[in-house]
Scaffold this motif. Structure first.
Motif, PDB file in Angstrom:
ATOM      1  N   ILE A 228      -3.441  18.187  -3.148  1.00 56.05           N
ATOM      2  CA  ILE A 228      -3.833  16.920  -2.532  1.00 56.05           C
ATOM      3  C   ILE A 228      -5.350  16.834  -2.612  1.00 56.05           C
TER       4      ILE A 228
ATOM      5  N   ALA B  44       3.227  13.926   1.176  1.00 57.49           N
ATOM      6  CA  ALA B  44       2.374  13.171   0.256  1.00 57.49           C
ATOM      7  C   ALA B  44       3.182  12.573  -0.897  1.00 57.49           C
ATOM      8  N   CYS B  45       4.353  13.171  -1.181  1.00 57.47           N
ATOM      9  CA  CYS B  45       5.233  12.605  -2.212  1.00 57.47           C
ATOM     10  C   CYS B  45       6.025  11.420  -1.662  1.00 57.47           C
TER      11      CYS B  45
ATOM     12  N   PHE C 291      -0.886   9.117   4.732  1.00 57.95           N
ATOM     13  CA  PHE C 291      -0.933  10.343   3.935  1.00 57.95           C
ATOM     14  C   PHE C 291       0.034  10.272   2.750  1.00 57.95           C
ATOM     15  N   GLN C 292       1.079   9.456   2.865  1.00 59.78           N
ATOM     16  CA  GLN C 292       2.025   9.290   1.746  1.00 59.78           C
ATOM     17  C   GLN C 292       1.363   8.685   0.518  1.00 59.78           C
ATOM     18  N   LYS C 293       0.152   8.168   0.695  1.00 63.27           N
ATOM     19  CA  LYS C 293      -0.552   7.577  -0.445  1.00 63.27           C
ATOM     20  C   LYS C 293      -1.714   8.454  -0.923  1.00 63.27           C
ATOM     21  N   ALA C 294      -1.784   9.669  -0.422  1.00 59.40           N
ATOM     22  CA  ALA C 294      -2.899  10.567  -0.774  1.00 59.40           C
ATOM     23  C   ALA C 294      -2.980  10.783  -2.289  1.00 59.40           C
ATOM     24  N   ASP C 295      -4.178  10.974  -2.780  1.00 60.13           N
ATOM     25  CA  ASP C 295      -4.354  11.270  -4.204  1.00 60.13           C
ATOM     26  C   ASP C 295      -3.793  12.654  -4.520  1.00 60.13           C
ATOM     27  N   LEU C 296      -3.033  12.737  -5.587  1.00 60.51           N
ATOM     28  CA  LEU C 296      -2.413  14.004  -5.968  1.00 60.51           C
ATOM     29  C   LEU C 296      -2.992  14.530  -7.284  1.00 60.51           C
TER      30      LEU C 296
END
Lengths: 383, 383, 383, 383
Positions: free
Chosen positions: A24, A288-289, A374-379
């Motif tokens: 993340i 996060a996914c 947080f579900q849209k966090a950069d991965l």
């Protein structure tokens, strides 16, 4: 567009990814972990932490379920496990636990054989204990005991037995019903049998239903259309029946949630990830996914309230014909109160304790204050 | 279009994939494993399970071959192995088995050296046993014994000796002939020698021929054109001569089957995968890549009917100059009847027992009821 | 066009590949391994097998060099190693060998520390032995001994000492000169020093020169332009100074050979791969990437003629400041004659013996009868 | 353009890379390692080697800090560690060290449990030692002792305590201030608290500030805009909070440096990589990704001047709630003077000693004579 490779002439496979390969990426603004809100709202219920226990008797003693509820999570009772089959839960679990050996000190063929034999004895003990008849009164009594403690009561039934057992466990006090098998579909086809029509069945119940496990967009969409409040992705096993990598499965089901939300003009179905996560890092990756909450197994076996006293297995280890995963006795060090497992303090340098603290820290360090954001966090992905 | 990478300036390599990296994605409708039909039809023969044993004397005692036939599979006898060379099969196999050591308890140089030496002694024993002269009467007698038991008789000969031995084994009762080497081609070129013209040879026989192993589309197409009923992909070894990843090889040969079917207006040549599979998951992956049946080795060594009593080797371990793979003594726990290996019940939590049950379950959970449909299952690949 | 990835914003890296990830795809026609011609022609010399020994004193006893020549390969003597420094080679090598311990039986801190200490003692012994003064008469005498045996004499000097030592070793009988360091360039730039002008130097010699190691197209091209007969790719180490994956390096240098051939209208410079290959599979992969011959190290330590009696190290382990790779004592089982290492017979099931037989077999099974054609074999890559 | 993959429907992740997967491709001209200039200039300070020690008490005894300065590097003192909390540093460190066990000889459950317990005891000791009150006079006195030795004084404070402690340590003699946490941002947002305004704070100080760790372009850019002289990428841990692969993180922050240089018309902010590097190879890779200097931890624990006598931990192992990384006792062999760790001579064949020599050699062999040029070296990546 999906990312496909041609594995052979005219045969394609989609690239899929595991949680452990994800990172993340922090955002510009860090947040204090004290400002992180991990609360989870599903149907009429609110939980302080987005954490549901896997429905295994290795975890779910009444004490464990009650304590997990008090700590803000949701403990799930397996209606088809040992609770309704044995007068003494302690004795039943003890029989499994006493068979399990730790994988140490194996320096001869005999010792290895004994280790393997012990593993099979433990599975056999589970299989026999699960073969005992289900006493509905006993099950009812034990569920009521949890309800009396004031925590939210969640009970799991299998798709096969849902029609028969759901009324029993709801009457006993179940407030959320989990219909959970290793792989589930909204429309199970059986020749000559009468499969469960999930839509009709869910509609006939007074309690919210969470169902799974699913592994793909299409099955998830159909489950959502059957009216469930939540869908479980995965089956807890690290080596699932079909070995679908979990980061991809969770993201796909989250996409189904998004599309179904649009299709219905606003029905939000929760996504629970049951993905054999080992610590805060993988819990964070699952959220996060796109997961709204995670279903956790082995890491909770560290709790002194857990029935298995450190020994862990999943419901599928008791399967009469396809036992999977086995009875694992891999924990080390003394067990600690569940509160410490979840919130510390911790002197454990491997991140196995203070699971929620670790999650809050990751979310804060990455700049997020609630799970939805947080579900849209950069991965990033290691490949 | 294939997927190529440039490994160096002006030099390309095709990306290729292993079975173990594949996942099968469940479809919307799950099926009961009881509704799954695993039957396999080749030429005039029908088998209940798509499972052929690798032609090694580590498996093929007469009892094993007969029992595998009774359980619905096909046991393959190696005409060039021990059956026709030693009056007492038990003594011959026993000499190999007694040399093999398990890889445990090695904590000194001496013990390691002894383990390595034991491995070489076992190979040398195999080589010596294979150097004995082939007694055709003895071979005939033993093949007849299997035939008398009422199961389908399959015998393997090498490409080198096919011309000479095929008449012998067919006369003895072989109903399906396997012409099988580590790598085979329809047109083996040898200077000064007289290579086997497979097309002419196959046409001259009264029994269906299965031939291999092959690793690519083009060789497979040429084998198909020689009139064989089935083509074997792979050579059973995990580390093959040319190390071609097996998911790609199977899919390529399945493409050759498809194109040959079109070319001939309907001749369907079966694809058998001989790919060192370790359990139901990899068997399912091989079928999903396009195989009609699998050739299985090591997992069947768990059967108490197997000649090697848990010790396993492949024919190539007996090669006088290039022994490969060695004599492996890696099984643990007691051996169980073949029926249990194939259909359970099982208390083994690692998925090594109940191989067919596991396959049915995967197929059903993924929504398929027969192998032909399962060959089109959605795949995912971990990379 | 190369295949690049962006590892970070504005920073690219080229994808590169290792030999062990390569597979060779069989062609339609298999060949008998007896029809495979492995001969290698460089300058006026012809070798039966494309196999040169890495210039380490762990291999190069006079007996070893002579025997390798008789078996069809080329043994390389290190002019800057022990041959010219110690009256008794046996004693010198013995001092290193006696320090080396095998990595077994380590179950305590003391034993681990002792193992580590032994490794450092062995390196220190090497360093001290290499610090002794070089006796040119002794070196000359030993080289002459090899020459008298009638085999082709190849001697390695470092780029630093080439000017000084080349005349000595050529006078002593060297027929092929190896100028070899871990990394070499045609134009080594040193402030205030007088670097070796390779072009001028090579032109001044009466014997063909093989130089390296190089890792890229451009350096290889410049070396070729200096007039060498052969270029070495790699430095024998598995973990090279710059860790460039070797399949890519070999293919790049083969491309330089092709372009230089065109540039000069026909000067063919040989490519030797010095890539820490462990057996026939990786030797085949190196040739298939474009190498004309391979430089082999550790696998030849199995020969009873090898100086190190099973213990192996590379020249760089003796480096006074940057010893690399260490003194390895990892072989097991008894040593066997070099002939058996190269051509069998073998009871070794791991493909470590019968190296040339294994190579012939791979080439034949894949359908090739000489190395030049095999350099165009179809490749597959596992990723 | 970045390189993205779709991990699930509508969810992308950026491909990211680790240092250990990188290779550096040599250029046409090699250089003598004696001609390589490794000097590093930041603000008014010049260092002979681009090497800063990680601010842990496992390294920073006063002797270590002074010796590292004398050898050309920069030792960083942790103002919030043991220096200001315990009258006897030796006793405090000794309490941690005596708890740590090496991971050898574990062949029973009891021994494993004891090993795990020892690890937790060591962490607990650290946590307790860090809970002691900070004595500013003691801290001041010790910092002054280093200053008196004539080396550059660098002190680390946490972002949380920077405002309070910076004046103290600057008054005591700190010439470079490190503001360093596991993850930092220019704008830490805390509800109800008063976050550190880094820009204002940095502007108010008389000494240059190095701040971090950061993991991405955007956070790095904002830190640079706050006026710092250097930015730290990473947090020393191999398993960072967010597990961002470090080659990508370093290259991204180097891109931020480049863009910020352009934005400001010439302000060059240094990039320090704190990336759990294990030897010269990874140090070189970090510089080649764009770092100006590296922050080194575990490899320096080999120095006999290091406080931990071979035992190593990072500041975060003492975190009261989220201890990470643990107290590691994995070194083998005797400790050697720091000078030998950095510059040899070495009989260590694994490249753990002579770190700077190894770096010079890699730079020279690849054809570079200074770090700035080396930042543009050609890279290859194994995937």
């Amino acid at each position: 567009m999906r990312d496909y490779v041609e594995i052979g002439i005219g045969r394609e496979a989609r690239r899929a990814y595991e949680l452990r390969d994800l990172s993340i990426v922090p955002r510009r603004r860090t947040r204090s972990s004290q400002d992180v809100d991990t609360s989870w709202h599903i149907d009429a219920y609110t939980f302080g932490i987005p954490l549901v226990s896997h429905p295994t008797d290795a975890l779910a003693s009444p004490e464990f379920v009650i304590e997990l509820g008090k700590q803000g999570g949701l403990g799930v009772i397996d209606a088809e496990g040992l609770w309704g089959r044995h007068a003494s839960l302690d004795d039943a679990v003890g029989r499994v636990v006493s068979s399990a050996k730790q994988p140490f000190g194996i320096v001869s063929e005999d010792q290895y054989r004994e280790y393997i034999d012990a593993g099979q004895r433990a599975v056999r003990a589970l299989q026999e204990l699960h073969a005992a008849e289900l006493d509905r009164d006993l099950l009812t009594e034990r569920i009521a005991q949890v309800r009396d403690a004031g925590v939210t009561v969640a009970v799991r039934v299998s798709p096969q037995n849902a029609r028969e057992l759901a009324p029993v466990v709801i009457a006993a006090g179940a407030e959320i019903l989990f219909i959970q098998g290793a792989v589930i579909s909204a429309e199970h086809v059986q020749q000559g049998g009468e499969p469960l029509n999930l839509k009709e069945f869910v509609g006939s119940l007074d309690v919210p239903v969470v169902a799974g496990g699913v592994f793909d967009y299409s099955t998830a969409t159909h489950l959502m259309r059957s009216g469930v409040a939540g869908v479980i992705v995965g089956s807890g096993e690290s080596e699932t029946v079909t070995r679908v990598p979990m980061a991809t499965a969770i993201a796909d089901v989250a996409a189904a949630r998004r599309d179904y939300l649009d299709e219905t003009g606003g029905r939000y179905v929760h996504v629970l990830a049951d993905a054999d996560m080992t610590g805060s890092g993988e819990i964070a990756a699952a959220l996060a996914c796109g997961a709204d909450a995670v279903m956790l197994g082995q890491p909770l076996a560290q709790a002194s309230e857990a029935a298995g006293r450190g020994v862990y297995w999943e419901a599928q280890s008791a399967h009469p014909r396809f036992p999977r995963g086995g009875v694992r006795n891999e924990l080390s060090g003394a067990q600690v109160p569940l509160e410490e497992v979840l919130f510390g303090p911790s002197s454990d340098p491997w991140g196995k304790l203070n699971l929620v603290g670790g999650l809050r820290r990751i979310m804060g360090k990455c700049g997020y204050t609630d799970v939805k954001a947080f579900q849209k966090a950069d991965l990033a992905i290691r490949t």
